[in-house]
Write an enzyme that holds these catalytic residues in place. Structure first.
Site, PDB file in Angstrom:
ATOM      1  N   HIS A 365      12.469 -30.836   5.290  1.00  0.00           N
ATOM      2  CA  HIS A 365      11.349 -29.891   5.133  1.00  0.00           C
ATOM      3  C   HIS A 365      10.320 -29.973   6.242  1.00  0.00           C
ATOM      4  O   HIS A 365       9.191 -29.517   6.064  1.00  0.00           O
ATOM      5  CB  HIS A 365      10.609 -30.155   3.816  1.00  0.00           C
ATOM      6  CG  HIS A 365      11.419 -29.873   2.601  1.00  0.00           C
ATOM      7  ND1 HIS A 365      11.396 -28.658   1.963  1.00  0.00           N
ATOM      8  CD2 HIS A 365      12.292 -30.644   1.929  1.00  0.00           C
ATOM      9  CE1 HIS A 365      12.213 -28.712   0.913  1.00  0.00           C
ATOM     10  NE2 HIS A 365      12.774 -29.905   0.871  1.00  0.00           N
ATOM     11  N   LYS A 548      -3.415 -23.102   1.476  1.00  0.00           N
ATOM     12  CA  LYS A 548      -2.336 -24.052   1.791  1.00  0.00           C
ATOM     13  C   LYS A 548      -2.973 -25.410   2.023  1.00  0.00           C
ATOM     14  O   LYS A 548      -4.182 -25.517   2.136  1.00  0.00           O
ATOM     15  CB  LYS A 548      -1.568 -23.597   3.038  1.00  0.00           C
ATOM     16  CG  LYS A 548      -2.468 -23.267   4.243  1.00  0.00           C
ATOM     17  CD  LYS A 548      -1.665 -22.745   5.420  1.00  0.00           C
ATOM     18  CE  LYS A 548      -1.303 -21.283   5.346  1.00  0.00           C
ATOM     19  NZ  LYS A 548       0.107 -21.040   5.134  1.00  0.00           N
ATOM     20  N   ARG A 549      -2.145 -26.452   2.108  1.00  0.00           N
ATOM     21  CA  ARG A 549      -2.680 -27.756   2.462  1.00  0.00           C
ATOM     22  C   ARG A 549      -3.430 -27.670   3.795  1.00  0.00           C
ATOM     23  O   ARG A 549      -3.101 -26.841   4.647  1.00  0.00           O
ATOM     24  CB  ARG A 549      -1.538 -28.772   2.565  1.00  0.00           C
ATOM     25  CG  ARG A 549      -1.002 -29.241   1.229  1.00  0.00           C
ATOM     26  CD  ARG A 549      -2.027 -29.978   0.426  1.00  0.00           C
ATOM     27  NE  ARG A 549      -2.309 -31.268   1.009  1.00  0.00           N
ATOM     28  CZ  ARG A 549      -2.038 -32.443   0.425  1.00  0.00           C
ATOM     29  NH1 ARG A 549      -1.493 -32.481  -0.775  1.00  0.00           N
ATOM     30  NH2 ARG A 549      -2.331 -33.576   1.024  1.00  0.00           N
ATOM     31  N   LYS A 554      -1.365 -26.298  10.794  1.00  0.00           N
ATOM     32  CA  LYS A 554      -1.477 -25.009  10.094  1.00  0.00           C
ATOM     33  C   LYS A 554      -2.630 -24.174  10.660  1.00  0.00           C
ATOM     34  O   LYS A 554      -2.702 -22.982  10.462  1.00  0.00           O
ATOM     35  CB  LYS A 554      -1.661 -25.229   8.596  1.00  0.00           C
ATOM     36  CG  LYS A 554      -0.444 -25.894   7.917  1.00  0.00           C
ATOM     37  CD  LYS A 554      -0.678 -26.086   6.417  1.00  0.00           C
ATOM     38  CE  LYS A 554       0.401 -26.912   5.735  1.00  0.00           C
ATOM     39  NZ  LYS A 554       1.588 -26.122   5.362  1.00  0.00           N
ATOM     40  N   THR A 656       6.036 -21.043   1.904  1.00  0.00           N
ATOM     41  CA  THR A 656       6.451 -20.292   0.720  1.00  0.00           C
ATOM     42  C   THR A 656       5.282 -19.464   0.202  1.00  0.00           C
ATOM     43  O   THR A 656       5.473 -18.427  -0.409  1.00  0.00           O
ATOM     44  CB  THR A 656       6.948 -21.241  -0.395  1.00  0.00           C
ATOM     45  OG1 THR A 656       6.009 -22.311  -0.525  1.00  0.00           O
ATOM     46  CG2 THR A 656       8.315 -21.803  -0.079  1.00  0.00           C
ATOM     47  N   LYS A 660       4.997 -15.561  -1.329  1.00  0.00           N
ATOM     48  CA  LYS A 660       4.276 -15.137  -2.542  1.00  0.00           C
ATOM     49  C   LYS A 660       3.306 -14.017  -2.213  1.00  0.00           C
ATOM     50  O   LYS A 660       3.175 -13.038  -2.959  1.00  0.00           O
ATOM     51  CB  LYS A 660       3.493 -16.328  -3.134  1.00  0.00           C
ATOM     52  CG  LYS A 660       4.385 -17.415  -3.683  1.00  0.00           C
ATOM     53  CD  LYS A 660       3.650 -18.748  -3.864  1.00  0.00           C
ATOM     54  CE  LYS A 660       4.681 -19.868  -3.914  1.00  0.00           C
ATOM     55  NZ  LYS A 660       4.099 -21.205  -3.756  1.00  0.00           N
TER      56      LYS A 660
HETATM   57  C1  AZC Z   1       6.774 -28.231   3.146  1.00  0.00           C
HETATM   58  C2  AZC Z   1       6.800 -27.564   4.520  1.00  0.00           C
HETATM   59  O1  AZC Z   1       5.659 -27.953   5.252  1.00  0.00           O
HETATM   60  C3  AZC Z   1       6.793 -26.058   4.318  1.00  0.00           C
HETATM   61  O2  AZC Z   1       6.894 -25.398   5.544  1.00  0.00           O
HETATM   62  C4  AZC Z   1       7.958 -25.658   3.414  1.00  0.00           C
HETATM   63  O3  AZC Z   1       7.868 -24.302   3.068  1.00  0.00           O
HETATM   64  C5  AZC Z   1       7.961 -26.477   2.134  1.00  0.00           C
HETATM   65  O4  AZC Z   1       7.955 -27.857   2.428  1.00  0.00           O
HETATM   66  C6  AZC Z   1       9.175 -26.195   1.262  1.00  0.00           C
HETATM   67  O5  AZC Z   1      10.348 -26.278   2.017  1.00  0.00           O
HETATM   68  N1  AZC Z   1       6.732 -29.665   3.255  1.00  0.00           N
HETATM   69  C7  AZC Z   1       6.044 -30.387   2.356  1.00  0.00           C
HETATM   70  O6  AZC Z   1       5.439 -29.877   1.431  1.00  0.00           O
HETATM   71  N2  AZC Z   1       6.094 -31.754   2.548  1.00  0.00           N
HETATM   72  C8  AZC Z   1       5.517 -32.681   1.745  1.00  0.00           C
HETATM   73  C9  AZC Z   1       5.788 -34.098   2.051  1.00  0.00           C
HETATM   74  O7  AZC Z   1       4.784 -32.374   0.808  1.00  0.00           O
END
Ligand code: AZC
Length: 812
Positions: A365, A548-549, A554, A656, A660
């Protein structure tokens, strides 16, 4: 098949009266109270149990059908699940929403009031955890026999608030009052070892006996995961750590040493105490590795137990089982399965390795090198001595394979080794995950390509067929139907039926309506009503959301530079024809990630400055919505006009939230990163605001020597924005942010600034033409059908899992 036949169970009724009777029974017999004295909590619990019973009924039929067909199973291993609130979803999936709304009148309370008590289990950080939740939803909806395994953390992701302008964190004791959605099975406990040493086994070169130094129990509980529009109800099984009986020291307790008496039990239970609030940047900690091993060991034993209910021959194991690793967090499952097969069940190494490799698949991921987990060898040696031995042997055999394919290429062998030989020797979990699995996938086209060509290039050279792409998706039930009922109704009316809920490509049928003025008018009215509900700002302003985080890649800081520039422009020309905007930020920063927390602080400071400015505030407003979680996303997403997806190209694996928002008719302003590329390709370039460097250009720029100051010198507006921060104009906050942008600017924010501002001007041109904007919005929804997690699951099922559906018969 009626499981109640023969044991005389009565069927659960479907009418409002029957539902109400069951609700009252739940109240009397399971809450032990009466309508007259029922608290709000009693009403909530009784309702939850009554709804859960309907699902439990389907669960029993599902289990029977699965047992009878002895299918190939998908086991999803994930350290995180962001399931979202359960009540509203389960009412929808059990088709009891209407009867429940009637029935709860007995309590003199509305369904909405009761729903407010439903706390979401925040057992994840961000995208990865929410993806896990969307995938289990879609596996059930597609009738795929599956179990999601995870950890039942006592404390989920921290609760965020803004105190004195910055992020404050409080613990999330989510199940403090209990969790009615959960079934606990103390009798299915597993025993997990840690520490200790290994000993030879007489007569075997390969087998070893591990004598652990600490024993912890894993107690499972499960939550029901219903499919939509089908009978299947799967489960998510979560493990909670418990001290064994022996961990309580009675003699110490009797001697008055109360803390010492329970210390061993406390240590054991700490394993599932908290979710690690890390996102992409890893903090190597022993407890975290313990959590990972705890999850994997409990889950694999459970998987083996389930396999042996219907099968005897180990050679069938990989035919009946696929274990999907959600990122590297559960990678320790690979050596653990080897240990179980070789040491505990006595299989030979080669046979065990063949089974293991065919059982696992791995989803990556990230692209950030710092997010690829590694663990110090000395930590492994102490905590999991037998696993380290197994990893060494896996590595030795693997490197022989590399050496045979690329003779004399010692550098390649060094690069690919599972053990990294830096200052400190470390176990590279991503390498182990690639070596020990049958398939490896990225989560969007670009991400999968960059994995093959950069981070995992050597592995892709060796095993090209192993590498795949499965683009992420989101659940249209949760993120359209539940989150946005107004839009759902309008879509259903426009399309003539609601089959889009399980076949999202049907949304394409909205295309002809994009040019229909009456439909467009209603589309706009829905968005406006959603904005009124959210209450974040003037509903007639452009609602510009970045949710988002918080992470530098980002680039929330880029959005902020845009806001500051707008602030300057409006101040200089108050009589200008400005488009009113509400800029909404929401998201959490990892508690130890200071640079991200500084950005949050600066956002709030700039927001306060604007708020206090009578000239600018009529046109520009910053809202920072606290404690972003699934529940809040469900309120913000339906109200968004503009979706900010502005990461530096080549850094966001997929995203994601972008899906949405597009599905709910927000228009994306974004870079060519992650799944943005696929969104743009589908909704059409004229319905997407593109800007910035692409991944190739970004990489070139970094290599060629990037000088953020050159952008600063060249661009007067950019200079004004950064100077304002540096001069402390926003309450003296944010100098570190300006320093880092001017000094190094890891994510090329300044390089993309001008292009981003130009794209924002294009946004305003489109916004000034409501007919054009609404058309773009409708077309975004119409062409986002691909981004259903049902499609994602279908892709996994066909190309990676090779599983089919098992239909659960309806009750006749
Ligand atoms: C995230 C990725 O940053 C994001 O781009 C992706 O859409 C999502 O996973 C699902 O595939 N990664 C995380 O959330 N990672 C952690 C450790 O939380």
């Amino acid at each position: 098949m009626d499981l109640r036949q023969g044991i005389g169970l009565r069927r659960l009724g479907t009418t409002a009266d029957e539902f109400q009777q069951d609700l009252l029974s739940s109240l009397y017999y399971r809450r032990g109270t009466t309508v007259e004295s029922a608290s709000a909590r009693d009403a909530y619990e009784a309702l939850a149990l009554t709804v859960r019973d309907r699902l439990a009924d389907r669960r029993a039929r599902t289990a029977a059908a699965h047992y009878a067909s002895n299918p190939r199973w998908v086991y999803y291993l994930s350290a995180e699940y962001l399931l979202g609130a359960q009540l509203e979803q389960n009412l929808l999936y059990s088709g009891t929403g209407e009867v429940a709304a009637e029935a709860v009148k007995a309590f003199g309370r509305s369904l909405e009031e009761i729903e407010e008590l439903d706390v979401e289990p925040g057992l994840g950080n961000g995208g990865l955890g929410r993806l896990a939740a969307c995938l289990v939803d879609s596996m059930a909806t597609r009738d795929i026999p599956a179990v999601g395994y995870g950890i039942r953390y006592d404390f989920g992701i921290f609760k965020q608030s803004v105190e004195d302008g910055g992020q404050a964190e409080r613990p999330d004791d989510w199940a403090f009052q209990g969790n009615p959605w959960e079934f606990t099975a103390a009798d299915d406990r597993q025993t997990v070892g840690f520490y200790g040493h290994t000993e030879p086994v007489a007569g075997s070169e390969i087998r070893r006996h591990w004598v652990p130094g600490e024993i912890v129990l894993g107690e499972p509980s499960h939550m029901l995961v219903p499919g939509y529009g089908t009978e299947t109800v799967n489960i998510v099984r979560l493990w909670r750590a418990r001290g064994s009986e022996a961990s309580f020291d009675l003699s110490r307790f009797s001697a008055g040493q109360y803390a010492e008496a329970v210390q061993e039990a406390v240590r054991a239970e700490n394993i599932s105490k908290v979710l690690y609030p890390d996102d992409s940047t890893e903090l190597g900690r022993e407890l975290r590795l313990k959590q990972q091993y705890f999850l994997c060991s409990c889950s694999l034993r459970d998987i083996i137990r389930r396999f042996r209910l219907r099968n005897q021959d180990w050679d069938d194991f990989a035919e009946k089982t696929v274990v999907q690793l959600n990122d590297t967090h559960p990678t320790i499952a690979i050596p653990e399965l080897m240990r179980l097969l070789v040491d505990e069940y006595g299989l030979g190494w080669d046979r065990a390795w063949s089974i293991t490799r065919r059982t696992f698949a791995y989803t990556c991921h990230t692209l950030l090198p710092e997010a690829l987990e590694t663990w110090p060898v000395h930590l492994f040696e102490r905590l999991l001595p037998r696993h380290l031995e197994i990893i060494y042997l896996i590595n030795m055999l693997f490197l022989q394979e590399v050496e045979a394919r690329f003779p004399g290429d010692a550098e390649r062998v060094r690069r690919m080794s599972i053990i990294g030989e830096g200052d400190e020797r470390r176990v590279r979990m991503a390498h182990l995950a690639v070596v020990g699995t049958e398939a490896v996938n990225g989560v969007a086209e670009l991400h999968s390509k960059l994995l093959r060509e950069t981070v995992l290039q050597d592995f892709a050279d060796l095993w090209p067929a192993k590498f795949q792409n499965v683009t992420n998706g989101v659940s249209p039930r949760r993120f359209v139907k539940l989150a946005n009922p107004r839009l759902s109704d309008l879509i259903t009316e426009g399309l003539g039926d609601d089959s889009w809920l399980t076949d999202l490509e049907h949304l394409a049928g909205l295309e002809p309506l994009a040019g229909d003025a009456a439909f467009a008018e209603r589309w706009r009215a829905v968005k406006r009503a959603n904005k009124v509900d959210l209450g974040a700002g003037d509903p007639d302003s452009l609602t510009d959301v970045m949710i988002k985080r918080f992470h530098e890649y980002k680039r929330q800081q880029l959005k902020l530079l845009h806001v500051i520039t707008m602030y300057h422009r409006i101040r200089e020309n108050p009589a200008g024809d400005w488009v009113p905007r509400t800029v909404l930020f929401a998201g959490k920063a990892a508690p130890a990630y200071h640079a991200a927390k500084n950005i949050i602080r600066l956002i709030n400071a700039v927001g306060a400055t604007i708020e206090a400015d009578p000239v600018v505030s009529p046109y520009l407003k910053i809202v920072f919505a606290e404690n972003y979680n699934v529940t809040l996303a469900e309120r913000i997403v339906p109200a968004a006009d503009l979706s900010e997806q502005i990461s530096l190209a080549g850094k966001e694996a997929s995203g994601t939230g972008n899906m949405k928002l597009a599905l709910n008719g927000a228009i994306t302003i974004g870079t060519l990163d992650g799944a943005n590329i696929e969104i743009r390709a589908r909704v059409g370039e004229e319905n997407f605001f593109l800007f910035g460097l692409d991944a190739f250009q970004a990489a070139e720029m970094r290599i060629g020597g990037y000088h953020p100051r050159a952008h600063y010198e060249r661009d007067a507006e950019l200079r004004a924005a950064l100077d304002a921060i540096a001069a402390g104009e926003f309450g003296g906050v944010g100098r570190e942010v300006a320093d880092s942008l001017l000094g190094w600017d890891e994510y090329l924010t300044l390089a993309d600034y001008r292009s981003y501002l130009d794209a924002q001007e294009e946004v305003e041109r489109a916004w000034r033409d409501p007919a054009r904007w609404t058309r773009m919005s409708i077309l975004n929804t119409a062409h986002s059908g691909f981004f259903s997690s049902d499609r994602t699951v279908a892709d996994y099922a066909a190309r990676i899992w090779r599983v089919g559906p098992v239909t659960v018969p309806r009750e006749d």
